[in-house]
Scaffold this active site. Structure first.
Site, PDB file in Angstrom:
ATOM      1  N   GLY A 160       4.401   6.425 -32.087  1.00 17.27           N
ATOM      2  CA  GLY A 160       3.089   4.921 -32.206  1.00 17.27           C
ATOM      3  C   GLY A 160       2.662   3.861 -33.517  1.00 17.27           C
ATOM      4  N   CYS A 161       1.754   3.627 -33.662  1.00 11.78           N
ATOM      5  CA  CYS A 161       1.595   2.456 -34.122  1.00 11.78           C
ATOM      6  C   CYS A 161       2.614   1.905 -34.986  1.00 11.78           C
ATOM      7  CB  CYS A 161      -0.037   2.005 -34.579  1.00 11.78           C
ATOM      8  SG  CYS A 161      -0.701   2.001 -32.880  1.00 11.78           S
ATOM      9  N   ASN A 162       2.865   3.175 -35.894  1.00 10.09           N
ATOM     10  CA  ASN A 162       3.976   2.648 -36.978  1.00 10.09           C
ATOM     11  C   ASN A 162       5.410   3.116 -36.519  1.00 10.09           C
ATOM     12  OD1 ASN A 162       3.192   6.242 -37.020  1.00 10.09           O
ATOM     13  ND2 ASN A 162       4.966   6.172 -37.336  1.00 10.09           N
ATOM     14  N   ALA A 163       5.249   3.446 -34.965  1.00  7.50           N
ATOM     15  CA  ALA A 163       6.673   2.984 -34.553  1.00  7.50           C
ATOM     16  C   ALA A 163       7.759   2.191 -34.404  1.00  7.50           C
ATOM     17  CB  ALA A 163       7.514   4.035 -33.053  1.00  7.50           C
ATOM     18  N   MET A 376       1.196   1.516 -39.133  1.00  5.07           N
ATOM     19  CA  MET A 376       0.000   2.726 -40.258  1.00  5.07           C
ATOM     20  C   MET A 376       0.421   3.463 -38.429  1.00  5.07           C
ATOM     21  SD  MET A 376      -0.839  -0.203 -42.108  1.00  5.07           S
ATOM     22  CE  MET A 376      -2.400  -0.709 -40.834  1.00  5.07           C
TER      23      MET A 376
END
Length: 389
Positions: A160-163, A376
Site C-alpha cells: 500500500g501507500c506506506n510501501a 502511511m
C-alpha cells in the site's frame, strides 16, 4: 585480541595486540530521482461529468477533496460515449501496461538526473499495490529496458501507500552492504487499474482520491573510509554523485487495532477487488504520528524544530491536516505534500518521492539540513525516515 610469544629461556606468555581498526561504513545517499505519469489528466469536475455521476453526495466528495487534477486512464467507451465496465482481467492487463510504461520512464529520468546509465544498475526494487504480476515488475523491466541480466532484484507487492519507505529501508541496507554499487527503487502505481464503480460512498471516496504515477530514486553508498569528500565528489573510479541527502535512519509503527482500516476485499457483485478506506483513518494516523516521529528523532538526538524539510505522503486532505496539527507543523512545511495532492491526487507508494522531486526543484536544501520522509498505509502503518544533506 591476544597472542602468545616465547619467553627468553623458555615458556610462553600472553602478549596483547592492538585491535584491528574498523572501517567507517558510510550511509546510503539519494543520487537521483525521476517521476512519470500517464498520458491524460482530468479535473475532478470533468471526471464527474465523464462518468455521469449526478449524486450530490458523491459530487461533494470529489469537489471537496483539495484535488484539482489527476492523471488517469479511463475505461474504453461504448458507441454512446458511456464508459464500459472493465473485468478484473482487463484491470490486471491495464496495470501491467501502465506500470511498465510509467516505470521505465521514471527510471530513465532518475538515471539521467544521477548521470548514470542502465548498465550501472546493480539492484532494482519495484513497489506496486495496484496489480499483481508473475514474473514481477522488476523482471519485466529488466528485460524490456535492457538492464543487465545479473542485476539483483526484489518486488514489494501489496503493502500500500506506506510501501515506498518500507522498500527504501531495505534498498538502503542493500546499498550500504554494497558500497559503490547503484541501487534503484521504483514505485509504480496504476490506480486506474484498481477501482470499482457502484453507488456506495465507500467507492466514491476511493475513486475521488487516487491517480496514476511512478517515481524512482537511485541510491549509492560511498566506499568505506572516504569521509570528508566535498559535495558532488567521489573517489576516482566510482560513479554517481554524493551530493544527495544521506539516509540516516528509519522508524516504523504498526497499529494493530486498525489493521482492517485500509484493505482490499473481493467484491462478489463486481467480480473484482475493491479498496476500502475507513473514515477514521485521519484520526488514527494523527493520534500515532507523534509516537513514531519522536522515536525517529530521538535516535539522532534531534527535535522537530531541527527539521528543515518535511516530505509526507499525500494521503488526502484530512490525513495531511491530521499530521500537520499533531506534529505542530505549518502549512508551509507541508506545501509539497499538499501540492502533489492538488496536482496529482494520491499516488499511493510513490507520492512522497514526487514531493522530494519538488523540493529539489526549489533548490532550498542546504548542506547540513535535516529532512523527514513519512508515509502511511495499510496495517495500519506509519513509516518514517531521517535524511541529511
Amino acid at each position: 585480541m591476544t597472542t602468545t610469544v616465547a619467553r627468553p629461556g623458555g615458556g610462553i606468555s600472553p602478549a596483547r595486540l592492538e585491535p584491528e581498526p574498523k572501517h567507517r561504513v558510510n550511509p546510503s545517499r539519494i543520487i537521483g530521482v525521476g517521476t512519470a505519469v500517464t498520458e491524460d489528466s482530468y479535473s475532478q469536475r470533468a471526471l464527474l461529468d465523464l462518468f455521469r455521476i449526478t449524486d450530490p453526495k458523491v459530487r461533494s466528495v470529489f469537489l471537496n477533496s483539495a484535488i484539482e487534477r489527476r492523471y488517469l486512464t479511463p475505461p474504453p467507451r461504448d458507441t454512446e460515449g458511456a464508459f464500459l465496465q472493465e473485468s478484473q482481467k482487463d484491470l490486471l492487463a491495464k496495470h501491467k501496461r501502465l506500470a511498465l510504461d510509467m516505470g521505465a520512464r521514471a527510471v530513465r529520468k532518475c538515471l539521467a538526473a544521477a548521470g548514470i546509465e542502465l548498465a550501472d544498475i546493480d539492484y532494482l526494487c519495484c513497489v506496486t499495490t495496484t496489480g499483481f504480476l508473475t514474473p514481477g515488475l522488476s523482471a519485466l523491466l529488466i528485460r524490456d529496458m535492457g538492464i543487465g541480466a545479473g542485476c539483483s532484484r526484489v518486488d514489494v507487492v501489496g503493502m500500500g501507500c506506506n510501501a515506498g519507505l518500507n522498500a527504501l529501508n531495505a534498498t538502503a541496507a542493500w546499498s550500504v552492504a554494497h558500497p559503490g554499487q547503484v541501487a534503484v527503487l521504483l514505485c509504480a502505481e496504476a490506480c486506474s487499474a484498481a477501482y470499482v464503480m457502484d453507488s456506495t460512498m465507500r467507492t466514491a471516496v476511493v475513486n475521488s482520491l487516487f491517480g496514476d504515477g511512478a517515481a524512482a530514486i537511485a541510491l549509492l553508498a560511498d566506499p568505506p573510509d572516504t569521509a570528508g569528500l566535498a559535495l558532488g565528489e567521489l573517489p576516482e573510479g566510482h560513479i554517481g554523485s554524493s551530493a544527495g541527502p544521506r539516509l540516516l535512519g528509519f522508524s516504523s509503527l504498526l497499529i494493530p487495532d486498525a489493521i482492517d482500516a485500509m484493505r482490499y476485499d473481493w467484491d462478489d457483485d463486481q467480480h473484482k477487488f475493491s479498496f476500502y478506506l475507513d473514515p477514521d483513518i485521519p484520526y488514527v494516523v494523527g493520534a500515532h504520528a507523534e509516537r513514531v516521529m519522536d522515536r525517529l528523532l530521538a535516535g539522532a538526538g534531534l527535535r522537530r524544530s531541527d527539521i528543515a524539510h518535511w516530505l509526507v505522503h499525500s494521503g488526502g486532505k484530512k490525513v495531511i491536516d491530521a499530521v500537520r496539527v499533531n506534529l505542530g507543523l505549518s502549512r508551509h512545511d507541508l506545501r509539497h505534500t499538499s501540492g502533489v495532492l492538488r496536482d496529482y491526487g494520491n499516488l499511493s507508494s510513490g507520492s512522497f518521492l514526487f514531493s522530494y522531486e519538488r523540493l529539489l526543484q526549489e533548490r532550498l536544501a542546504r548542506e547540513g539540513d535535516f529532512g523527514v520522509l513519512m508515509t502511511m498505509g495499510p496495517g495500519s502503518t506509519i513509516e518514517t525516515a531521517l535524511v541529511q544533506w
